[in-house]
Design a protein around this motif. Structure first.
Motif, PDB file in Angstrom:
ATOM      1  N   VAL A  36       0.848  -1.199   0.000  1.00 52.46           N
ATOM      2  CA  VAL A  36       0.000   0.000   0.000  1.00 52.46           C
ATOM      3  C   VAL A  36       0.877   1.241   0.000  1.00 52.46           C
ATOM      4  O   VAL A  36       0.608   2.208  -0.719  1.00 52.46           O
ATOM      5  CB  VAL A  36      -0.955  -0.002   1.217  1.00 52.46           C
ATOM      6  N   SER A  37       1.943   1.214   0.762  1.00 51.41           N
ATOM      7  CA  SER A  37       2.845   2.365   0.864  1.00 51.41           C
ATOM      8  C   SER A  37       3.467   2.719  -0.483  1.00 51.41           C
ATOM      9  O   SER A  37       3.671   3.895  -0.785  1.00 51.41           O
ATOM     10  CB  SER A  37       3.943   2.065   1.883  1.00 51.41           C
ATOM     11  N   GLU A  38       3.751   1.712  -1.289  1.00 54.91           N
ATOM     12  CA  GLU A  38       4.323   1.953  -2.614  1.00 54.91           C
ATOM     13  C   GLU A  38       3.333   2.656  -3.536  1.00 54.91           C
ATOM     14  O   GLU A  38       3.730   3.403  -4.429  1.00 54.91           O
ATOM     15  CB  GLU A  38       4.764   0.636  -3.250  1.00 54.91           C
ATOM     16  N   ARG A  39       2.039   2.425  -3.320  1.00 52.23           N
ATOM     17  CA  ARG A  39       1.015   2.969  -4.211  1.00 52.23           C
ATOM     18  C   ARG A  39       0.370   4.252  -3.693  1.00 52.23           C
ATOM     19  O   ARG A  39       0.000   5.113  -4.469  1.00 52.23           O
ATOM     20  CB  ARG A  39      -0.075   1.926  -4.436  1.00 52.23           C
ATOM     21  N   ASP A  40       0.194   4.335  -2.374  1.00 52.84           N
ATOM     22  CA  ASP A  40      -0.549   5.457  -1.803  1.00 52.84           C
ATOM     23  C   ASP A  40       0.019   5.799  -0.425  1.00 52.84           C
ATOM     24  O   ASP A  40      -0.333   5.188   0.574  1.00 52.84           O
ATOM     25  CB  ASP A  40      -2.040   5.081  -1.690  1.00 52.84           C
ATOM     26  N   ARG A  41       0.882   6.792  -0.395  1.00 52.96           N
ATOM     27  CA  ARG A  41       1.553   7.168   0.860  1.00 52.96           C
ATOM     28  C   ARG A  41       0.582   7.697   1.912  1.00 52.96           C
ATOM     29  O   ARG A  41       0.736   7.440   3.100  1.00 52.96           O
ATOM     30  CB  ARG A  41       2.642   8.200   0.595  1.00 52.96           C
ATOM     31  N   THR A  42      -0.421   8.428   1.495  1.00 43.13           N
ATOM     32  CA  THR A  42      -1.389   8.975   2.441  1.00 43.13           C
ATOM     33  C   THR A  42      -2.148   7.851   3.142  1.00 43.13           C
ATOM     34  O   THR A  42      -2.286   7.854   4.371  1.00 43.13           O
ATOM     35  CB  THR A  42      -2.380   9.920   1.722  1.00 43.13           C
ATOM     36  N   LEU A  43      -2.626   6.897   2.370  1.00 48.43           N
ATOM     37  CA  LEU A  43      -3.326   5.760   2.948  1.00 48.43           C
ATOM     38  C   LEU A  43      -2.388   4.961   3.862  1.00 48.43           C
ATOM     39  O   LEU A  43      -2.785   4.545   4.955  1.00 48.43           O
ATOM     40  CB  LEU A  43      -3.890   4.855   1.847  1.00 48.43           C
ATOM     41  N   ALA A  44      -1.153   4.778   3.436  1.00 49.65           N
ATOM     42  CA  ALA A  44      -0.187   4.040   4.250  1.00 49.65           C
ATOM     43  C   ALA A  44       0.060   4.757   5.578  1.00 49.65           C
ATOM     44  O   ALA A  44       0.133   4.109   6.628  1.00 49.65           O
ATOM     45  CB  ALA A  44       1.122   3.865   3.489  1.00 49.65           C
ATOM     46  N   ASN A  45       0.194   6.073   5.549  1.00 51.18           N
ATOM     47  CA  ASN A  45       0.401   6.830   6.787  1.00 51.18           C
ATOM     48  C   ASN A  45      -0.810   6.706   7.719  1.00 51.18           C
ATOM     49  O   ASN A  45      -0.664   6.583   8.940  1.00 51.18           O
ATOM     50  CB  ASN A  45       0.692   8.304   6.490  1.00 51.18           C
ATOM     51  N   TYR A  46      -2.003   6.733   7.136  1.00 54.46           N
ATOM     52  CA  TYR A  46      -3.212   6.559   7.937  1.00 54.46           C
ATOM     53  C   TYR A  46      -3.234   5.170   8.578  1.00 54.46           C
ATOM     54  O   TYR A  46      -3.535   5.021   9.769  1.00 54.46           O
ATOM     55  CB  TYR A  46      -4.457   6.765   7.069  1.00 54.46           C
ATOM     56  N   LEU A  47      -2.912   4.150   7.808  1.00 54.42           N
ATOM     57  CA  LEU A  47      -2.890   2.783   8.333  1.00 54.42           C
ATOM     58  C   LEU A  47      -1.828   2.622   9.423  1.00 54.42           C
ATOM     59  O   LEU A  47      -2.046   1.914  10.410  1.00 54.42           O
ATOM     60  CB  LEU A  47      -2.677   1.777   7.205  1.00 54.42           C
ATOM     61  N   LYS A  48      -0.687   3.289   9.257  1.00 55.28           N
ATOM     62  CA  LYS A  48       0.352   3.241  10.300  1.00 55.28           C
ATOM     63  C   LYS A  48      -0.141   3.888  11.588  1.00 55.28           C
ATOM     64  O   LYS A  48       0.143   3.411  12.692  1.00 55.28           O
ATOM     65  CB  LYS A  48       1.627   3.924   9.819  1.00 55.28           C
ATOM     66  N   THR A  49      -0.907   4.968  11.456  1.00 60.26           N
ATOM     67  CA  THR A  49      -1.488   5.625  12.630  1.00 60.26           C
ATOM     68  C   THR A  49      -2.481   4.698  13.321  1.00 60.26           C
ATOM     69  O   THR A  49      -2.483   4.581  14.551  1.00 60.26           O
ATOM     70  CB  THR A  49      -2.182   6.942  12.221  1.00 60.26           C
TER      71      THR A  49
END
Length: 195
Positions: free
Chosen positions: A64-77
């Motif tokens: 997910v991080s490779e495709r969409d950094r915003t979504l990845a940051n949200y998921l990490k949160t």
């Protein structure tokens, strides 16, 4: 580590740590089984499942991080919030354990002092609560040695048996993080920043 055990598990990194630990002998049926052991405590089982599912989903988060950094940051949160909830559960579970104790831990096994003697070859259920990550693991182990230490205590060395890949990886990650923290603390003590 005992000199009798010098040849055992040399391929693994070992750390000295203070953890919550419970030991109980396994029945012949449970010792021979390959399934993941389950604890009588539903909270402990939930804590174990929490970390195993987080481990199993890491590769998805990288994709997910490779495709969409915003979504990845949200998921990490969200993951961080779940980790905090896991720490709350761990504090509740910790109250059911005895006092944390000093152990030597590796991917291959654990050595600890115990008030009961278990002969070499005995199969044990080893319940670990590793802090501050709130990592709960219930593992099979076989006693490799048992030596009298002081009045009423025995040094027991074990090797883990039938670990799943996820359990082994979680244990390895914990050990590596602990080693990195110890090296960082040693550097800070030996090289204090001048004010």
């Amino acid at each position: 580590m005992s000199t009798l055990d010098e040849e055992d598990r040399r391929e693994y990194y070992r750390i000295e740590d203070t953890i919550a630990l419970e030991i109980s002998p396994l029945s012949a049926h449970d010792a021979a089984g390959k399934d993941v052991l389950q604890d009588a405590s539903p909270l402990f089982n939930l804590l174990s499942e929490l970390h195993l599912s987080e481990f199993e989903s890491q590769h998805l988060l990288r994709q997910v991080s490779e495709r969409d950094r915003t979504l990845a940051n949200y998921l990490k949160t969200l993951n961080k919030r779940i980790d905090l909830l896991g720490q709350v559960v761990a504090q509740t579970v910790l109250g059911k354990f005895g006092e944390p104790q000093r152990v030597t831990l590796s991917e291959g096994g654990i050595e600890f002092e115990h008030h009961l003697s278990y002969p070499a070859g005995t199969h044990l259920a080893v319940k670990l609560l590793l802090m501050p990550q709130a990592l709960g693991l219930l593992l099979r182990a076989k006693v490799t040695h048992c030596e009298t230490r002081s009045f009423g205590t025995f040094e027991i060395g074990t090797e883990f048996e039938s670990l799943t890949d996820a359990q082994r990886q979680l244990l390895a990650r914990y050990i590596l993080q602990k080693q990195a923290l110890e090296r960082r603390q040693a550097r800070e003590q030996n090289d204090p920043v001048a004010d």
